[in-house]
Motif scaffolding. Sequence first.
Motif, PDB file in Angstrom:
ATOM      1  N   MET A 231      33.137  40.040  31.470  1.00  0.00           N
ATOM      2  CA  MET A 231      34.177  39.258  31.016  1.00  0.00           C
ATOM      3  C   MET A 231      35.481  39.676  31.313  1.00  0.00           C
ATOM      4  N   GLU A 232      35.460  41.170  31.153  1.00  0.00           N
ATOM      5  CA  GLU A 232      36.866  41.942  31.270  1.00  0.00           C
ATOM      6  C   GLU A 232      37.209  41.879  32.568  1.00  0.00           C
ATOM      7  N   ARG A 233      36.083  42.084  33.653  1.00  0.00           N
ATOM      8  CA  ARG A 233      36.197  42.378  34.985  1.00  0.00           C
ATOM      9  C   ARG A 233      36.906  41.029  35.539  1.00  0.00           C
ATOM     10  N   GLY A 234      36.129  39.886  35.057  1.00  0.00           N
ATOM     11  CA  GLY A 234      36.273  38.495  35.598  1.00  0.00           C
ATOM     12  C   GLY A 234      37.800  38.370  35.096  1.00  0.00           C
ATOM     13  N   ARG A 235      38.130  38.694  33.830  1.00  0.00           N
ATOM     14  CA  ARG A 235      39.585  38.298  33.587  1.00  0.00           C
ATOM     15  C   ARG A 235      40.721  38.909  34.502  1.00  0.00           C
ATOM     16  N   LEU A 236      40.568  40.228  34.493  1.00  0.00           N
ATOM     17  CA  LEU A 236      41.497  40.968  35.245  1.00  0.00           C
ATOM     18  C   LEU A 236      41.718  40.560  36.583  1.00  0.00           C
ATOM     19  N   ALA A 237      40.552  39.958  37.120  1.00  0.00           N
ATOM     20  CA  ALA A 237      40.617  39.586  38.483  1.00  0.00           C
ATOM     21  C   ALA A 237      41.048  38.167  38.677  1.00  0.00           C
ATOM     22  N   GLY A 238      40.839  37.388  37.642  1.00  0.00           N
ATOM     23  CA  GLY A 238      41.588  36.000  37.406  1.00  0.00           C
ATOM     24  C   GLY A 238      43.085  35.960  37.379  1.00  0.00           C
ATOM     25  N   LEU A 239      43.564  36.948  36.527  1.00  0.00           N
ATOM     26  CA  LEU A 239      44.627  37.319  36.126  1.00  0.00           C
ATOM     27  C   LEU A 239      45.376  37.830  37.275  1.00  0.00           C
ATOM     28  N   GLY A 240      44.884  38.556  37.954  1.00  0.00           N
ATOM     29  CA  GLY A 240      45.469  38.998  39.147  1.00  0.00           C
ATOM     30  C   GLY A 240      45.477  38.057  40.370  1.00  0.00           C
ATOM     31  N   GLY A 241      45.030  36.986  40.142  1.00  0.00           N
ATOM     32  CA  GLY A 241      45.266  35.852  41.114  1.00  0.00           C
ATOM     33  C   GLY A 241      44.027  35.066  41.960  1.00  0.00           C
ATOM     34  N   ASP A 242      42.903  35.713  41.331  1.00  0.00           N
ATOM     35  CA  ASP A 242      41.523  35.183  41.995  1.00  0.00           C
ATOM     36  C   ASP A 242      41.245  33.711  41.735  1.00  0.00           C
ATOM     37  N   ALA A 243      41.568  32.843  42.274  1.00  0.00           N
ATOM     38  CA  ALA A 243      41.235  31.413  42.006  1.00  0.00           C
ATOM     39  C   ALA A 243      40.086  30.979  41.362  1.00  0.00           C
ATOM     40  N   LEU A 244      38.855  31.858  41.894  1.00  0.00           N
ATOM     41  CA  LEU A 244      37.416  31.687  41.532  1.00  0.00           C
ATOM     42  C   LEU A 244      37.168  32.369  40.073  1.00  0.00           C
ATOM     43  N   LEU A 245      37.983  32.975  39.489  1.00  0.00           N
ATOM     44  CA  LEU A 245      37.835  33.689  38.322  1.00  0.00           C
ATOM     45  C   LEU A 245      38.846  33.312  37.258  1.00  0.00           C
ATOM     46  N   ARG A 246      39.734  32.016  37.767  1.00  0.00           N
ATOM     47  CA  ARG A 246      40.770  31.959  36.699  1.00  0.00           C
ATOM     48  C   ARG A 246      40.201  30.810  35.516  1.00  0.00           C
ATOM     49  N   GLN A 247      39.196  30.527  35.465  1.00  0.00           N
ATOM     50  CA  GLN A 247      38.331  29.633  34.553  1.00  0.00           C
ATOM     51  C   GLN A 247      38.248  30.239  33.122  1.00  0.00           C
ATOM     52  N   PRO A 248      38.518  29.542  32.152  1.00  0.00           N
ATOM     53  CA  PRO A 248      38.320  29.870  30.904  1.00  0.00           C
ATOM     54  C   PRO A 248      36.686  30.076  30.670  1.00  0.00           C
ATOM     55  N   VAL A 249      36.475  30.772  29.627  1.00  0.00           N
ATOM     56  CA  VAL A 249      35.121  31.310  29.502  1.00  0.00           C
ATOM     57  C   VAL A 249      34.341  31.125  28.278  1.00  0.00           C
ATOM     58  N   MET A 250      32.990  30.474  28.134  1.00  0.00           N
ATOM     59  CA  MET A 250      32.341  30.363  27.273  1.00  0.00           C
ATOM     60  C   MET A 250      31.515  31.455  26.736  1.00  0.00           C
ATOM     61  N   ALA A 251      31.293  31.493  25.378  1.00  0.00           N
ATOM     62  CA  ALA A 251      30.094  32.420  25.022  1.00  0.00           C
ATOM     63  C   ALA A 251      29.135  31.642  24.248  1.00  0.00           C
ATOM     64  N   ASP A 252      27.878  31.798  24.607  1.00  0.00           N
ATOM     65  CA  ASP A 252      26.710  31.250  23.765  1.00  0.00           C
ATOM     66  C   ASP A 252      26.315  32.110  22.828  1.00  0.00           C
ATOM     67  N   ILE A 253      26.736  32.023  21.641  1.00  0.00           N
ATOM     68  CA  ILE A 253      26.645  33.225  20.626  1.00  0.00           C
ATOM     69  C   ILE A 253      25.604  32.978  20.077  1.00  0.00           C
ATOM     70  N   GLY A 254      25.310  31.740  19.305  1.00  0.00           N
ATOM     71  CA  GLY A 254      24.248  31.599  18.285  1.00  0.00           C
ATOM     72  C   GLY A 254      23.011  31.944  18.602  1.00  0.00           C
ATOM     73  N   ILE A 255      22.531  31.297  19.930  1.00  0.00           N
ATOM     74  CA  ILE A 255      21.385  31.251  20.445  1.00  0.00           C
ATOM     75  C   ILE A 255      20.891  32.880  20.733  1.00  0.00           C
ATOM     76  N   GLU A 256      21.835  33.535  20.999  1.00  0.00           N
ATOM     77  CA  GLU A 256      21.556  35.058  21.348  1.00  0.00           C
ATOM     78  C   GLU A 256      21.751  35.956  20.072  1.00  0.00           C
ATOM     79  N   ALA A 257      22.482  35.657  19.299  1.00  0.00           N
ATOM     80  CA  ALA A 257      22.639  36.488  18.124  1.00  0.00           C
ATOM     81  C   ALA A 257      21.431  36.242  17.018  1.00  0.00           C
ATOM     82  N   TRP A 258      20.950  35.024  17.035  1.00  0.00           N
ATOM     83  CA  TRP A 258      19.836  34.662  16.247  1.00  0.00           C
ATOM     84  C   TRP A 258      18.605  35.321  16.731  1.00  0.00           C
ATOM     85  N   ARG A 259      18.490  35.459  17.924  1.00  0.00           N
ATOM     86  CA  ARG A 259      17.343  36.459  18.525  1.00  0.00           C
ATOM     87  C   ARG A 259      17.242  37.667  18.082  1.00  0.00           C
TER      88      ARG A 259
END
Lengths: 324, 447
Positions: A231-259
């Motif tokens: 996520m950090e790498r993607g965000r740095l690239a998106g803020l840096g101007g990469d239109a393919l990584l400028r999207q907001p990010v979802m995190a699917d927390i519950g399903i992973e955490a409760w595993r």
Amino acid sequence: MHTQDTAQTWASAVNTVTIGATAAQGGTRGRTVAIGGAKCIPWLAYEGEVGHAPAIAIEIWDAGAEEWPAELTRHYEGVLNDPGAWAKRAAEFGTDLICLRLMGTHPDMANRGADDAVAAVKAVLRAVDLPLVVMGCGVDEKDNVVLPRCCQAAAGENCLFGNVRDKNYRTLVAACLADGHKLIAESPLDVNIAKQVNILAHDVGYPLENIVIYPTTGALGYGLEYAYSIMERGRLAGLGGDALLRQPVMADIGIEAWRAKEAYAPEETLPGLGPAERRGPLWETLTATNHLPAGAELLVLRHPQAVANVRRAIEELAGASSEQ
Amino acid sequence: MALTGLEIYKSLPKTNCKQCGLPTCLAFAMKVAAGQAGLDQCPPLDPKARAALEEASAPPQQLVKIGAGERAIELGQETSLYRHEGKFQHPTAIAICVNDSLASTAIEERGRQIASLKFERLGATLKVDMAAVFNVSGQPRGFVEAARAASRASRKALALVSANVESLRAAGEALREERPLLWLMDAAAAGAKAFDMAKELGLPICLQAPGFDALVASSEAARAAGLKEFMLAPGPMKAKAALEFLSQSRRAAIVKKFRPMGYPIAMLATGGDSAQTLVEACWYVLKYAALVVVDTTRPEEILGILTSRQDIYTDPQKPALVDSTLHTVGNPGTDAPVLVTTNFALSYYSVESEVEASRVPSFILPVDTEGQSVLTAWAADKFNGKIIAKALKESGVESRVGHRKVVIPGYVAVISASLNEESGWEVLVGPKEASGLVPYLKSQWKP
């Protein structure tokens, strides 16, 4: 040296994606939820606008959630097989969106058909006026039958549908285009595949501005750092101007955490690690909040206490700008 | 940051006097840049030039050593902003606070609790690093006694936290052998007196001042007084301001090479709301704090913080691996189950901890997949019938069990036939997730 000397300037900003449609917008939602919009590294307000506050979606299932850990199901007693009633309960817990995961359609579970799934989507839309996220069961052949019907049934509501992947995207992309829904693009902890899925969706006519990226989520202690760094790498690239990584990010927390056994195991099997009714929600809370400094904007959660904790954490971050 | 040979050469006498044992000054400069020679091998070097060179070639963040013997920890000397650019070097020390105004029995009880907070995860023991004794009483005498009691009971390195220089001096003298961190809560008010104390005692000091600008002033004063090994603490802060401060100070040190900020940062996460304070402690661990003080001994909370630290300080360049040799849980006999997984540490330890929980003595064979997880390795053709059959053969498990039944992860059920063909073993498809192993081993496994 002044603190401002340490600020970075960015060429670009995270896209803003709005989910839900009110009556005026052709839907029936009471409100819409916008995510994204940051012009800085997450939460560094002295550097640029932090954008919209991260949003919380409580995850509900159409069927099959009896198998969830007891610490979760005790909060959803009586509604586990009634998506409408479950959505109402979730709304009472203070969520921004409902995330309906259609696990009941999974071939290895109840293997329900598209009609049942459509009924679940409609029940949720009727029961609450919150914006809706709809996820398939993850089996491509089944999702490709079920999700287009659900898209159609929710036409005009501007839902967020998912997930498309590099190996399976055409059907859902086309359905979301036709019925005016936003899209979740999933990639397995890989910035290049994240870009690739966006390119594929874009090539068949889907606007990049309507995509939410799901770069995969790791539970605390179970690979969280992989998701965090991607996520950090993607965000740095998106803020840096990469239109393919400028999207907001979802995190699917519950399903992973409760595993994680630290989340679900009763005290008898994990002596010395604290009471299960505190440990489980804390594991989910920290899995969620540890994704925030990396740039998570939409958090899918399960436990009401985790929802309350994460809400509080978001308020701390999104509150008034800091002073030295 | 390291200087290049040419940068060093500029400051050398350039006389090629050969006293260093090398033919030319340039050759010597190259050796110094490579870390193979020291500036002290150049007698004619002007002392001022030497000091400037040493300063310039120093790492961007100071290393601070706290504690002695088995309790010793090292903080700081970080070199990156993001872990994908370079591993975070020295894991954040976690300190639990102790109030010196409590009765000595209460202090010892707190110390014992701190000592007892130990957890096994992924083959490592996670534990609290320090006890932070707060001079709430304001008096030197109670502080010294409390510090002694906390040290004895917790068996941890100490942070001695006070606004009173006399308190810090008294406790620092009393516990000097243990190399405690002297944490001065009001650095500006104490001034030079505190620097003299730290120098006399030869102990590391943490200078607390409210925010970036005040800390720059304190740090510059300490540097001017000749202090080397110190830390900086911004004091109590709201989470958002704290995250900004942590990024600002790290960027100042590493990106801007701004020396006054080139010191490890100590943070307080001791607020009242327990869940939010826990969240903040983890944020500080993720975002650059070298030391975080918390006010909790709840195991589930400490485990959450220590696990966050374990995650973020993992080396991103190399996957965590376990030996791909035959592992045993309990004392497996000839009818014990044989389970295969990959040598990715997360996969292996997930399996191992569930097998332990089942209390069924077993063999676990982590197949060498170069550290990839089960599904990733399967997709990359590194976890197939042929490779697993070879691993079974080479592991020597055939001589350890009487049966020929191997349990594979449920996600790779499709390899059953090829594994059976390659190995001759009967292939049993186990649960998809490690969490299913307890019921599986207890009720389904039969030799």
